[in-house]
Write an enzyme that holds these catalytic residues in place. Structure first.
Site, mmCIF file in Angstrom:
data_model
loop_
_atom_site.group_PDB
_atom_site.id
_atom_site.type_symbol
_atom_site.label_atom_id
_atom_site.label_comp_id
_atom_site.label_asym_id
_atom_site.label_seq_id
_atom_site.Cartn_x
_atom_site.Cartn_y
_atom_site.Cartn_z
ATOM 1 N N LYS A 4 0.937 -1.347 -0.017
ATOM 2 C CA LYS A 4 0.057 0.209 -0.029
ATOM 3 C C LYS A 4 0.953 1.254 0.058
ATOM 4 C CE LYS A 4 -4.516 0.506 0.121
ATOM 5 N NZ LYS A 4 -5.611 -0.563 -0.492
HETATM 6 P P1 NAD Z 1 -13.115 7.195 -2.978
HETATM 7 O O1 NAD Z 1 -12.156 8.378 -2.795
HETATM 8 O O2 NAD Z 1 -13.361 7.069 -4.347
HETATM 9 O O3 NAD Z 1 -14.218 7.406 -2.155
HETATM 10 C C1 NAD Z 1 -14.375 7.780 -0.753
HETATM 11 C C2 NAD Z 1 -15.671 8.291 -0.151
HETATM 12 O O4 NAD Z 1 -15.674 8.244 1.157
HETATM 13 C C3 NAD Z 1 -15.825 9.492 -0.825
HETATM 14 O O5 NAD Z 1 -17.294 9.570 -1.155
HETATM 15 C C4 NAD Z 1 -15.686 10.501 0.533
HETATM 16 O O6 NAD Z 1 -16.313 11.585 0.555
HETATM 17 C C5 NAD Z 1 -16.267 9.591 1.595
HETATM 18 N N1 NAD Z 1 -15.832 9.833 2.975
HETATM 19 C C6 NAD Z 1 -14.477 9.998 3.174
HETATM 20 N N2 NAD Z 1 -14.587 10.284 4.723
HETATM 21 C C7 NAD Z 1 -15.761 10.194 5.062
HETATM 22 C C8 NAD Z 1 -16.491 9.933 6.236
HETATM 23 N N3 NAD Z 1 -15.680 10.416 7.462
HETATM 24 N N4 NAD Z 1 -17.613 9.613 6.437
HETATM 25 C C9 NAD Z 1 -18.365 9.466 5.228
HETATM 26 N N5 NAD Z 1 -17.863 9.311 4.152
HETATM 27 C C10 NAD Z 1 -16.667 9.715 3.902
HETATM 28 O O7 NAD Z 1 -12.580 5.867 -2.429
HETATM 29 P P2 NAD Z 1 -12.878 4.435 -2.661
HETATM 30 O O8 NAD Z 1 -11.812 3.820 -3.837
HETATM 31 O O9 NAD Z 1 -14.319 4.325 -3.008
HETATM 32 O O10 NAD Z 1 -12.537 3.712 -1.123
HETATM 33 C C11 NAD Z 1 -13.271 3.598 -0.315
HETATM 34 C C12 NAD Z 1 -12.843 2.534 0.603
HETATM 35 O O11 NAD Z 1 -12.874 1.345 -0.224
HETATM 36 C C13 NAD Z 1 -11.455 2.558 1.243
HETATM 37 O O12 NAD Z 1 -11.310 1.991 2.637
HETATM 38 C C14 NAD Z 1 -10.501 1.868 0.502
HETATM 39 O O13 NAD Z 1 -9.518 1.593 0.890
HETATM 40 C C15 NAD Z 1 -11.360 0.583 0.058
HETATM 41 N N6 NAD Z 1 -11.232 0.092 -1.029
HETATM 42 C C16 NAD Z 1 -11.231 0.460 -2.257
HETATM 43 C C17 NAD Z 1 -10.978 -0.308 -3.276
HETATM 44 C C18 NAD Z 1 -11.243 0.376 -4.827
HETATM 45 O O14 NAD Z 1 -11.101 -0.323 -5.960
HETATM 46 N N7 NAD Z 1 -11.236 1.796 -5.011
HETATM 47 C C19 NAD Z 1 -10.857 -1.633 -3.472
HETATM 48 C C20 NAD Z 1 -11.097 -2.074 -2.192
HETATM 49 C C21 NAD Z 1 -11.024 -1.523 -1.125
#
Ligand code: NAD
Length: 421
Positions: free
Chosen positions: A109
Site C-alpha cells: 500500500k
Molecule cells: P473514493 O475516494 O472514491 O471515495 C471515498 C468516499 O468516502 C467519498 O465519497 C468520500 O466523500 C467518503 N468519505 C470520506 N470520509 C468520510 C467520512 N468520514 N464519512 C463518510 N464518508 C466519507 O475511495 P474508494 O476507492 O471508494 O475507497 C473507499 C474505501 O474502499 C477505502 O477504505 C478503500 O481502501 C476501500 N477499497 C477501495 C477499492 C477500490 O477499488 N477503489 C478496493 C478495495 C477497497
C-alpha cells in the site's frame, strides 16, 4: 518486535486481528513477527510548485508487506490521515486478501499525506508524477504494482504509468492497474469492487433467505466503492434508504432515488446539497434499521461504542478496516444476529480485477467485459464458500475464518521457501 516505526491506531488494529488469528492457528511465537511485520517501507519527500508560486513538500510512503508469493500489489491513497502505520496496516490486509483470493501477490500500500480535494488539477498531476518518480527505484511490474485507493482515480493511475514509462523509454502498462482503458486498463476495473460487494451481499441474502426485493441498504461513502455498490444493489432490487460522504448524510426509510443521487454527484461532485428533507447526522446513519449496512469510506467506523446499536442483518465491509477489534468482539457476542462479510472478502473484487488487468497487460491480450465478471464472480464465490465453511467448521467469526485462510497460505509459502522473502 516490541517497538516499530508503524505504531498507531490502524496498525495496532491490524496487529490485534493478526494475534487473534495466530492464537487460533497456534502459530509459534517465533514465526509471528515474520508474518506480521512488513518486508520494506519507503518514505519519500515530494516537492511541488503550488499555483500561488510557493514550493511545498508532501510526505509519501509505500509499504511492501511480503515478497513470498510474487510481486506486491496494492493501492495508493491520497488523504490527510495517511501515515506509515496506516499504510502498513493496509498492506498487511492486502496480503491476507490476495492470499484468500488465490492471487500470486504479497500485499502493498502507499499514499501521500494530502487532502486531494484542496489541490488544483495541475497540482494533483505534479504531485502524482513526483510520487511515482520517487518510487521508481522500488517498484516494477514484477516487483510492486500500484492501484487506486481513496483519493486517487484512473487519471492518477495514468499519470503514474506515464511517468514510469517515460523513465524507462517505453510504455509499461503493467506497472499500475486501475488505469483508463485508453492507457491499457481493463473493462470492468472501475466497477469491480462495488459490483463484487453487491454479488457477495446477494449471496449473503440468499444464505439468510431474504429476497433482494424486500431488502434495504445504507451505504457510508459515495466514491468509487460506495456509489457502485449502491447502483449494483439497486439493480438487484434492493431499496437504498441511506447514503453519506464526507460532506453530508441522507436517510429516507421510504427510499432514496439512486438515479437522482447519481445525477447530483455528476453535477456537484459531492452529496452536500442533495436534499434538505432527508438530512441526518452522519454518526446516526450507521445505527438506523436496515438489512444491509455497507461502510465504504474510512477505517474504524464500527467501534466498541456503536457495535451494540447496529440494526442491520448484513454488514458488508466495502472499506478496508471499518470494524475495530472491540466491535468485532461485540458482533461475535451478538451471535447470528449480524452476518459479517469481512473486508478482505467483501472488497476483494478490486484487487482481483486488478490482477486480471496486470495479466492482460503482460500478455497484450484483452478480454471481453463478460469474461472479466464471470472470472471475478467465480473467485468471489470460491472465497465466500471457503470462508463460511471454515467459520462453521471451527465455530469462529467470518473475519477470523477469512484471515485464517489467507495467513495459512502465506505461512506455508514462507515455510517452503525459507527466511529470505
Ligand atoms: P473514493 O475516494 O472514491 O471515495 C471515498 C468516499 O468516502 C467519498 O465519497 C468520500 O466523500 C467518503 N468519505 C470520506 N470520509 C468520510 C467520512 N468520514 N464519512 C463518510 N464518508 C466519507 O475511495 P474508494 O476507492 O471508494 O475507497 C473507499 C474505501 O474502499 C477505502 O477504505 C478503500 O481502501 C476501500 N477499497 C477501495 C477499492 C477500490 O477499488 N477503489 C478496493 C478495495 C477497497
Amino acid at each position: 518486535m516490541s517497538r516499530s516505526i508503524y505504531s498507531g491506531p490502524v496498525f495496532e488494529m491490524a496487529r490485534q486481528q493478526f494475534v487473534r488469528v495466530a492464537d487460533h492457528l497456534q502459530i509459534h511465537e517465533m514465526d509471528r513477527d515474520r508474518l506480521l511485520y512488513p518486508k520494506r517501507a519507503i518514505a519519500v519527500s515530494c516537492p511541488i510548485h503550488r499555483d500561488d508560486g510557493r514550493t511545498e513538500v508532501f510526505q509519501g510512503y509505500r509499504v511492501q508487506h511480503h515478497l513470498t508469493l510474487g510481486p506486491t500489489k496494492g493501492g495508493t491513497r491520497f488523504a490527510p490521515s495517511v501515515d506509515i502505520g496506516e499504510v502498513a496496516a493496509l498492506a498487511i490486509w492486502m496480503s491476507w486478501k490476495c492470499a484468500l483470493a488465490g492471487l500470486p501477490y504479497g500485499g502493498a500500500k502507499g499514499g501521500i499525506t494530502v487532502d486531494p480535494y484542496k489541490l488544483s488539477p495541475r497540482e494533483l498531476e505534479a504531485l502524482s508524477r513526483r510520487y511515482m518518480q520517487e518510487m521508481i527505484p522500488f517498484v516494477g511490474p514484477h516487483t510492486d504494482v500500484m492501484a487506486p485507493d481513496m483519493g486517487t482515480n484512473e487519471q492518477v493511475m495514468a499519470w503514474f504509468m506515464d511517468t514510469y514509462s517515460m523513465y524507462q523509454g517505453q510504455t509499461v502498462n503493467e506497472i499500475v492497474t486501475g488505469k483508463p482503458i485508453s492507457a491499457g486498463g481493463t473493462l470492468g476495473r472501475r466497477e469491480a469492487t462495488g459490483r463484487g460487494v453487491a454479488y457477495l451481499v446477494g449471496r449473503a441474502l440468499e444464505h439468510l433467505g431474504i429476497p433482494a426485493g424486500d431488502a434495504t441498504a445504507i451505504i457510508q461513502g459515495f466514491g468509487n466503492v460506495g456509489s457502485i455498490a449502491a447502483y449494483s444493489l439497486a439493480e438487484r432490487g434492493v431499496k437504498i434508504i441511506g447514503v453519506s460522504d464526507h460532506t453530508a448524510a441522507y436517510y429516507d426509510p421510504a427510499a432514496l432515488d439512486v438515479a437522482e443521487l447519481k445525477g447530483h454527484i455528476t453535477r456537484c461532485g459531492q452529496l452536500a446539497g442533495f436534499s434538505s428533507q432527508s438530512l441526518i447526522e452522519p454518526s446516526e446513519l450507521l445505527v438506523q434499521k436496515c438489512d444491509i449496512l455497507v461502510p465504504a469510506a474510512i477505517e474504524r467506523v464500527i467501534t466498541g461504542e456503536n457495535a451494540t446499536h447496529l440494526k442491520c442483518r448484513i454488514l458488508a465491509e466495502g472499506a478496508n478496516g471499518p470494524t475495530t477489534p472491540e466491535a468485532d468482539s461485540i458482533l461475535h457476542e451478538r451471535g447470528d444476529e449480524i452476518f459479517v462479510l469481512p473486508d478482505i472478502l467483501c472488497n476483494a473484487g478490486g484487487v482481483i480485477v486488478s490482477y486480471f488487468e496486470w495479466v492482460q497487460d503482460l500478455q497484450r491480450l484483452f478480454w471481453e467485459e463478460a469474461e472479466v465478471f464471470d472470472r471475478l464472480y467465480r473467485i468471489l464465490e470460491r472465497s465466500f464458500q471457503q470462508t463460511i465453511t471454515r467459520a462453521r467448521r471451527e465455530r469462529i467469526p467470518h473475519r477470523m475464518a477469512a484471515m485464517a485462510i489467507g495467513v495459512n497460505v502465506v505461512q506455508s509459502a514462507k515455510r517452503t521457501r525459507g527466511l529470505f522473502p
